[in-house]
Design an enzyme around this catalytic site. Structure first.
Site, PDB file in Angstrom:
ATOM      1  N   CYS A 114       0.819  -1.224   0.000  1.00 56.87           N
ATOM      2  CA  CYS A 114       0.000   0.000   0.000  1.00 56.87           C
ATOM      3  C   CYS A 114       0.851   1.273   0.000  1.00 56.87           C
ATOM      4  O   CYS A 114       0.347   2.354  -0.273  1.00 56.87           O
ATOM      5  CB  CYS A 114      -0.942   0.006   1.193  1.00 56.87           C
ATOM      6  SG  CYS A 114      -2.094  -1.363   1.126  1.00 56.87           S
ATOM      7  N   HIS A 254      -3.735   7.056   2.347  1.00 62.66           N
ATOM      8  CA  HIS A 254      -4.047   5.735   1.789  1.00 62.66           C
ATOM      9  C   HIS A 254      -5.417   5.297   2.300  1.00 62.66           C
ATOM     10  O   HIS A 254      -5.744   5.473   3.472  1.00 62.66           O
ATOM     11  CB  HIS A 254      -2.964   4.740   2.219  1.00 62.66           C
ATOM     12  CG  HIS A 254      -3.329   3.327   1.896  1.00 62.66           C
ATOM     13  ND1 HIS A 254      -3.670   2.933   0.623  1.00 62.66           N
ATOM     14  CD2 HIS A 254      -3.428   2.218   2.677  1.00 62.66           C
ATOM     15  CE1 HIS A 254      -3.960   1.639   0.638  1.00 62.66           C
ATOM     16  NE2 HIS A 254      -3.825   1.189   1.873  1.00 62.66           N
ATOM     17  N   ASN A 284     -10.014  -0.461  -1.076  1.00 62.70           N
ATOM     18  CA  ASN A 284      -8.556  -0.342  -0.973  1.00 62.70           C
ATOM     19  C   ASN A 284      -7.929  -0.903  -2.251  1.00 62.70           C
ATOM     20  O   ASN A 284      -7.920  -2.112  -2.458  1.00 62.70           O
ATOM     21  CB  ASN A 284      -8.084  -1.120   0.262  1.00 62.70           C
ATOM     22  CG  ASN A 284      -6.583  -1.028   0.475  1.00 62.70           C
ATOM     23  OD1 ASN A 284      -5.853  -0.525  -0.372  1.00 62.70           O
ATOM     24  ND2 ASN A 284      -6.116  -1.528   1.607  1.00 62.70           N
TER      25      ASN A 284
HETATM   26  O1  UT7 Z   1      -3.991  -1.571   3.342  1.00 63.38           O
HETATM   27  C1  UT7 Z   1      -3.132  -2.502   3.905  1.00 63.38           C
HETATM   28  C2  UT7 Z   1      -3.193  -2.484   5.369  1.00 63.38           C
HETATM   29  N1  UT7 Z   1      -4.417  -3.075   5.804  1.00 63.38           N
HETATM   30  C3  UT7 Z   1      -5.195  -2.435   6.673  1.00 63.38           C
HETATM   31  O2  UT7 Z   1      -4.898  -1.331   7.039  1.00 63.38           O
HETATM   32  C4  UT7 Z   1      -6.387  -3.198   7.202  1.00 63.38           C
HETATM   33  C5  UT7 Z   1      -6.459  -3.034   8.697  1.00 63.38           C
HETATM   34  N2  UT7 Z   1      -7.541  -3.793   9.301  1.00 63.38           N
HETATM   35  C6  UT7 Z   1      -8.841  -3.449   9.179  1.00 63.38           C
HETATM   36  O3  UT7 Z   1      -9.184  -2.530   8.468  1.00 63.38           O
HETATM   37  C7  UT7 Z   1      -9.849  -4.186  10.014  1.00 63.38           C
HETATM   38  O4  UT7 Z   1      -9.187  -4.981  10.956  1.00 63.38           O
HETATM   39  C8  UT7 Z   1     -10.828  -5.088   9.193  1.00 63.38           C
HETATM   40  C9  UT7 Z   1     -11.763  -4.224   8.364  1.00 63.38           C
HETATM   41  C10 UT7 Z   1     -10.036  -6.025   8.282  1.00 63.38           C
HETATM   42  C11 UT7 Z   1     -11.694  -5.934  10.128  1.00 63.38           C
HETATM   43  O5  UT7 Z   1     -12.373  -5.083  11.034  1.00 63.38           O
HETATM   44  P1  UT7 Z   1     -12.309  -5.345  12.615  1.00 63.38           P
HETATM   45  O6  UT7 Z   1     -13.135  -4.307  13.228  1.00 63.38           O
HETATM   46  O7  UT7 Z   1     -10.858  -5.412  13.007  1.00 63.38           O
HETATM   47  O8  UT7 Z   1     -13.013  -6.744  12.738  1.00 63.38           O
HETATM   48  P2  UT7 Z   1     -12.453  -8.092  13.399  1.00 63.38           P
HETATM   49  O9  UT7 Z   1     -11.475  -8.750  12.499  1.00 63.38           O
HETATM   50  O10 UT7 Z   1     -12.039  -7.809  14.804  1.00 63.38           O
HETATM   51  O11 UT7 Z   1     -13.761  -8.973  13.435  1.00 63.38           O
HETATM   52  C12 UT7 Z   1     -14.866  -8.633  14.287  1.00 63.38           C
HETATM   53  C13 UT7 Z   1     -15.982  -9.624  14.040  1.00 63.38           C
HETATM   54  C14 UT7 Z   1     -15.531 -11.082  14.064  1.00 63.38           C
HETATM   55  O12 UT7 Z   1     -16.573 -11.848  14.597  1.00 63.38           O
HETATM   56  P3  UT7 Z   1     -16.552 -12.322  16.130  1.00 63.38           P
HETATM   57  O13 UT7 Z   1     -15.301 -13.111  16.291  1.00 63.38           O
HETATM   58  O14 UT7 Z   1     -16.537 -11.061  16.959  1.00 63.38           O
HETATM   59  O15 UT7 Z   1     -17.814 -13.109  16.261  1.00 63.38           O
HETATM   60  C15 UT7 Z   1     -15.361 -11.408  12.613  1.00 63.38           C
HETATM   61  O16 UT7 Z   1     -15.522 -12.800  12.352  1.00 63.38           O
HETATM   62  O17 UT7 Z   1     -16.524  -9.411  12.729  1.00 63.38           O
HETATM   63  C16 UT7 Z   1     -16.489 -10.639  11.990  1.00 63.38           C
HETATM   64  N3  UT7 Z   1     -16.263 -10.300  10.586  1.00 63.38           N
HETATM   65  C17 UT7 Z   1     -17.260  -9.988   9.748  1.00 63.38           C
HETATM   66  N4  UT7 Z   1     -18.586  -9.916   9.913  1.00 63.38           N
HETATM   67  C18 UT7 Z   1     -19.325  -9.570   8.850  1.00 63.38           C
HETATM   68  C19 UT7 Z   1     -15.078 -10.231   9.924  1.00 63.38           C
HETATM   69  N5  UT7 Z   1     -15.305  -9.872   8.648  1.00 63.38           N
HETATM   70  C20 UT7 Z   1     -16.632  -9.721   8.518  1.00 63.38           C
HETATM   71  C21 UT7 Z   1     -17.472  -9.363   7.449  1.00 63.38           C
HETATM   72  N6  UT7 Z   1     -18.795  -9.278   7.657  1.00 63.38           N
HETATM   73  N7  UT7 Z   1     -16.979  -9.080   6.218  1.00 63.38           N
END
Ligand code: UT7
Length: 330
Positions: A114, A254, A284
């Site tokens: 990125c 970004h 992204n």
């Molecule tokens: O550009 C390169 C660098 N990358 C980044 O900067 C990305 C950085 N990370 C993020 O933007 C975020 O971590 C994500 C958008 C990838 C994920 O968001 P989050 O708020 O960190 O969610 P999480 O991974 O902590 O997941 C929370 C919950 C989980 O369920 P439980 O375990 O709480 O029951 C996930 O399984 O949300 C669930 N989940 C989803 N639910 C519905 C994960 N993905 C999804 C989804 N739809 N697409």
């Protein structure tokens, strides 16, 4: 002293729109979750057999050359920030020079995920500042759909395809790339990488069956590093150059997650009216996000505007560039 100014911008996003609604039919997700956690509503996907990154780079570059009124033969160099080049080799820069007719240019691809575009912009600026070259095409772009697992809801909702290009030319005015701070920490590969396809784990039936040719991301861990890394380096470049929030016309961040962008803007004391955003439409696009922002906002930019361009991504790689915009769009 010669400075490297951006003198034209071009961009390309594919026609096909992959909305949150369509994704909800492919994996267990919904519009509310995606919008509130990331700010993304839709992303573009490059469809069509045999289509690769170079097709988007060519479209962006042709638009740029037309706007600037120059021919491809006049280009000295083409640098492309990307992790999804057309081939492992040759470089997509080679392909683009050939397809574009940039017969007098050389160049290379630069892999910084990125941060690919900011690494490439800082690199291109050096070749201008030394006085060696006069016209350098710097492109950032990715066909992320080629390495995304559309069965993995944690990653497939984030990424999209797109490419943007800028032209760097010398200026003796107080414009262009003023300063940059670039950083890297290879330990980040444990949280964000593509495991197979390189020399460590070459492609095999086993690697394909194990779905190892897709983006692997530990989202929460990357999020924590990204929030801190992007906010810290953005604050560092303005403090180093004794800039105040009121001196800055635009933050060009970004587009990985709206929450990361908001945290960076807060840290810099900038209101939303000074923050470029298009994540809701493109998601992204990895190395594509920053040049696509410049492309989208070009008409609002004025000569002399101070821009802080910031990125954080796989590697980890991150950094900030202070750039003074060099032209008014008629
Ligand atoms: O550009 C390169 C660098 N990358 C980044 O900067 C990305 C950085 N990370 C993020 O933007 C975020 O971590 C994500 C958008 C990838 C994920 O968001 P989050 O708020 O960190 O969610 P999480 O991974 O902590 O997941 C929370 C919950 C989980 O369920 P439980 O375990 O709480 O029951 C996930 O399984 O949300 C669930 N989940 C989803 N639910 C519905 C994960 N993905 C999804 C989804 N739809 N697409």
């Amino acid at each position: 002293m010669i400075k490297a100014a951006i003198t034209a911008v071009g961009g390309c996003v594919p026609d096909y729109v992959l909305t949150n609604e369509i994704l909800s039919t492919m994996v267990d997700t919904n519009d509310e979750w995606i919008t509130s956690r990331t700010g993304i509503k839709e992303r573009r996907i490059l469809k069509g057999e045999g289509k690769g990154l170079s097709d988007m780079c060519i479209a962006a570059s042709e638009e740029l050359l037309k706007k600037r009124g120059i021919k491809a033969e006049e280009l000295d160099m083409v640098i492309i920030g990307t992790i999804t080049g057309d081939y492992t080799f040759p470089s997509t820069s080679n392909v683009v020079c050939d397809k574009l007719g940039a017969k007098n240019a050389w160049g290379f691809d630069l892999s910084a995920a990125c941060s690919g575009f900011i690494y490439a912009l800082a690199t291109g600026a050096q070749f201008i500042e030394t006085g060696r070259y006069k016209k350098i095409l710097v492109i950032g772009g990715d066909k992320m759909s080629s390495i995304i697992d559309y069965k993995d809801r944690a990653t497939c909702i984030i990424f999209g395809d797109g490419a943007g290009a800028v032209l760097l030319e010398p200026t003796n005015e107080d414009l262009g790339v003023k300063d940059f701070i670039l950083k890297a920490d290879g330990a980040g590969r444990n949280y964000l990488c593509m495991h197979a396809g390189g020399s460590v784990l070459p492609p095999s039936h086993e690697t394909v069956d194990a779905r190892k040719h897709y983006v692997y991301q530990e989202g929460q861990a990357v999020f924590k590093f990204a929030v801190k890394g992007m906010a810290d380096v953005s604050a560092e470049i303005i403090e180093k150059n004794k800039l105040k929030a009121s001196d800055i016309a635009w933050l060009v961040p970004h587009q990985a997650n709206k929450r990361i962008v908001d945290a960076t803007a807060d840290r810099m004391g900038l209101g939303p009216e000074k923050v470029m955003m298009n994540i809701e439409r493109y998601g992204n696009t990895t190395a594509g996000t920053i040049p696509l922002l410049l492309w989208d906002y070009e008409k609002q930019l004025k000569k002399g505007d101070n821009l802080i361009i910031s990125a954080f991504g796989g590697g980890f790689t991150w950094g900030s560039i202070w750039l003074k915009w060099a032209y008014d769009t008629k």
